[in-house]
Motif scaffolding. Structure first.
Motif, PDB file in Angstrom:
ATOM      1  N   UNK A  55       0.803  -1.209   0.000  1.00 17.40           N
ATOM      2  CA  UNK A  55       0.000   0.000   0.000  1.00 17.40           C
ATOM      3  C   UNK A  55       0.840   1.266   0.000  1.00 17.40           C
ATOM      4  N   UNK A  56       0.207   2.363  -0.398  1.00 18.90           N
ATOM      5  CA  UNK A  56       0.854   3.671  -0.461  1.00 18.90           C
ATOM      6  C   UNK A  56      -0.069   4.687   0.212  1.00 18.90           C
ATOM      7  N   UNK A  57       0.505   5.532   1.045  1.00  9.68           N
ATOM      8  CA  UNK A  57      -0.253   6.593   1.714  1.00  9.68           C
ATOM      9  C   UNK A  57       0.457   7.915   1.475  1.00  9.68           C
ATOM     10  N   UNK A  58      -0.297   8.920   1.064  1.00 13.04           N
ATOM     11  CA  UNK A  58       0.248  10.258   0.823  1.00 13.04           C
ATOM     12  C   UNK A  58      -0.637  11.279   1.505  1.00 13.04           C
ATOM     13  N   UNK A  71      -9.838   6.945   0.044  1.00 14.01           N
ATOM     14  CA  UNK A  71      -9.272   5.597  -0.110  1.00 14.01           C
ATOM     15  C   UNK A  71      -9.567   5.036  -1.498  1.00 14.01           C
ATOM     16  N   UNK A  72      -8.574   4.378  -2.091  1.00 15.65           N
ATOM     17  CA  UNK A  72      -8.730   3.689  -3.371  1.00 15.65           C
ATOM     18  C   UNK A  72      -8.038   2.334  -3.274  1.00 15.65           C
ATOM     19  N   UNK A 124      -5.661  12.838   3.233  1.00 12.05           N
ATOM     20  CA  UNK A 124      -4.795  11.662   3.244  1.00 12.05           C
ATOM     21  C   UNK A 124      -5.278  10.688   2.169  1.00 12.05           C
ATOM     22  N   UNK A 125      -4.424  10.404   1.213  1.00 12.30           N
ATOM     23  CA  UNK A 125      -4.757   9.499   0.114  1.00 12.30           C
ATOM     24  C   UNK A 125      -4.233   8.107   0.442  1.00 12.30           C
ATOM     25  N   UNK A 126      -5.143   7.157   0.505  1.00 14.50           N
ATOM     26  CA  UNK A 126      -4.803   5.788   0.895  1.00 14.50           C
ATOM     27  C   UNK A 126      -5.024   4.874  -0.307  1.00 14.50           C
ATOM     28  N   UNK A 127      -3.950   4.346  -0.856  1.00 15.78           N
ATOM     29  CA  UNK A 127      -4.011   3.400  -1.970  1.00 15.78           C
ATOM     30  C   UNK A 127      -3.767   2.016  -1.386  1.00 15.78           C
TER      31      UNK A 127
END
Length: 395
Positions: A55-58, A71-72, A124-127
């Motif tokens: 996962x990636x968080x930005x 979240x995606x 906060x973008x949560x991939x």
């Protein structure tokens, strides 16, 4: 916001097509994560990789204020694509048949839109990896569950996500209060019998197939006679395996199935009834039955306050007639773990184009109308902005 998103349409679609051509299963989304990171770097957003595995968080932070999560999910399915699209999957046996490629593209599109927006706080973008299941996770956790365990939600006032639905017309969106998606659990039942000659001495055996057949029928009464008519539940036996020869009383039979419920009380009651039916059926036949119910995803619950803000944002972005009032779906969704941890809203976005393709989620023929992608990105961005403003007034 919609006009700005439409201006980004080609970029959003290009991201989606690239990911669609190179699908990856849960906890293996290394290339997808690299593409996400490349986009984040281009936007100048600080990020952390390797969250919950792949996962990636930005974060996009502008001054002091609340934090809202977008979240995606990123994973594909073990399905051989059969669409003949020019950007079809190049990975044999793997396809983005649930549309998580579109979710990633819309999430990145929302980041582009918010980069120039005026707000105070943090988005906060949560991939997220592995929405479709736990795969080889040592704890049996899906990506959403593992991300919550790793604290991705900490400090957030709200979280939002969407799921594309290729049988809802493009430009329509469903945002409801309360249950949106069902709890999704699995049951495994092992019926223990006793082998004997089925022609010469069947009375010497305990026929696991006969018992299993009785179980399959009796388990249907769990919903028909143990769940109220205004409630909803599903108990389905999907596999049955047993027996070794035509002339041998079967010594064991294994059944597996799925359980879907829309509230926690019904979930517990259905589980208890299945276990009791197995126990008493075994006693009636003088044998034992092992019943194992594995809790999967809990009910995906929308917070009424967050959903109200999200509906207003949908009206602003998509128009007054865009909102649909759909009943809860009986599919499972691991955004439910985030929704347990922080007030959330999970929306269903229409992606059915004018050709009205009948193929829905998890079909090898599923087609997504890419005209919906900028609409989803705009809704995510607008809802995040409105939630930041909403929670800022409550601080």
């Amino acid at each position: 916001m919609r006009a700005q998103a439409e201006a980004l349409r080609d970029d959003i679609v290009a991201i989606r097509r690239d990911i669609h051509q190179h699908p990856e299963l849960g906890y293996r989304e290394t290339r997808t994560a690299q593409r996400v990171i490349a986009q984040l770097v281009a936007l100048g957003l600080p990020y952390r990789g390797g969250i919950a595995g792949t996962g990636v968080v930005a974060e996009l932070k502008k001054g002091e204020g609340p934090t809202v999560i977008i979240r995606a999910d990123m994973d594909a399915l073990p399905i051989q694509e059969d669409t003949d699209l020019p950007y079809a999957s190049t990975t044999p046996g793997v396809m983005h048949a649930c549309g998580h490629d579109t979710h990633v593209a819309m999430g990145l599109g929302a980041a582009r839109l918010l980069l120039d927006a005026d707000f105070a706080g943090t988005v906060r973008f949560v991939f997220q990896p592995a929405e479709e299941g736990c795969y080889n996770d040592p704890n049996g956790w899906s990506g959403g569950q593992r991300m919550v365990k790793e604290g991705v939600h900490v400090g957030a006032s709200a979280a939002i996500a969407l799921h594309q639905v290729p049988v809802i017309p493009t430009g329509r969106i469903s945002i409801r209060d309360g249950a949106v998606m069902a709890a999704s659990d699995e049951v495994e039942i092992i019926v223990h019998g006793r082998a004997a000659h089925a022609g010469v001495s069947p009375q010497a055996g305990i026929d696991a197939i006969v018992i299993a057949a009785q179980l399959v029928t009796t388990l249907q009464t769990v919903v028909a006679r143990n769940v109220g008519p205004t409630d909803t539940a599903v108990v389905s036996i999907g596999t049955i395996q047993g027996g070794s020869a035509t002339n041998i009383v079967a010594e064991s039979v294994r059944l597996t199935g799925t359980i879907r419920t829309l509230n926690m009380d019904t979930r517990a009651h259905v589980h208890a009834r299945i276990a009791a039916i197995c126990e008493h059926t075994a006693a009636m036949h003088g044998t034992t039955i092992d019943c194992r119910i594995a809790n999967g995803y809990p009910v995906t619950m929308n917070d009424a306050g967050v959903s109200a803000v999200a509906r207003d944002a949908a009206r602003r972005v998509l128009g007054d007639g865009a909102l649909l009032d759909l009943p809860p779906l009986m599919g499972g969704e691991d955004f439910s773990f985030t929704a347990q941890a922080v007030p959330s809203c999970f929306a269903l976005l229409g992606t059915q184009g004018a050709e009205r393709s009948p193929y829905s989620l998890h079909s090898p023929k599923m087609i997504v109308d890419e005209a919906a992608l900028p609409l989803g990105a705009a809704w995510l961005a607008q809802t995040a902005l409105d939630l930041l403003a909403h929670f800022a007034t409550q601080r």
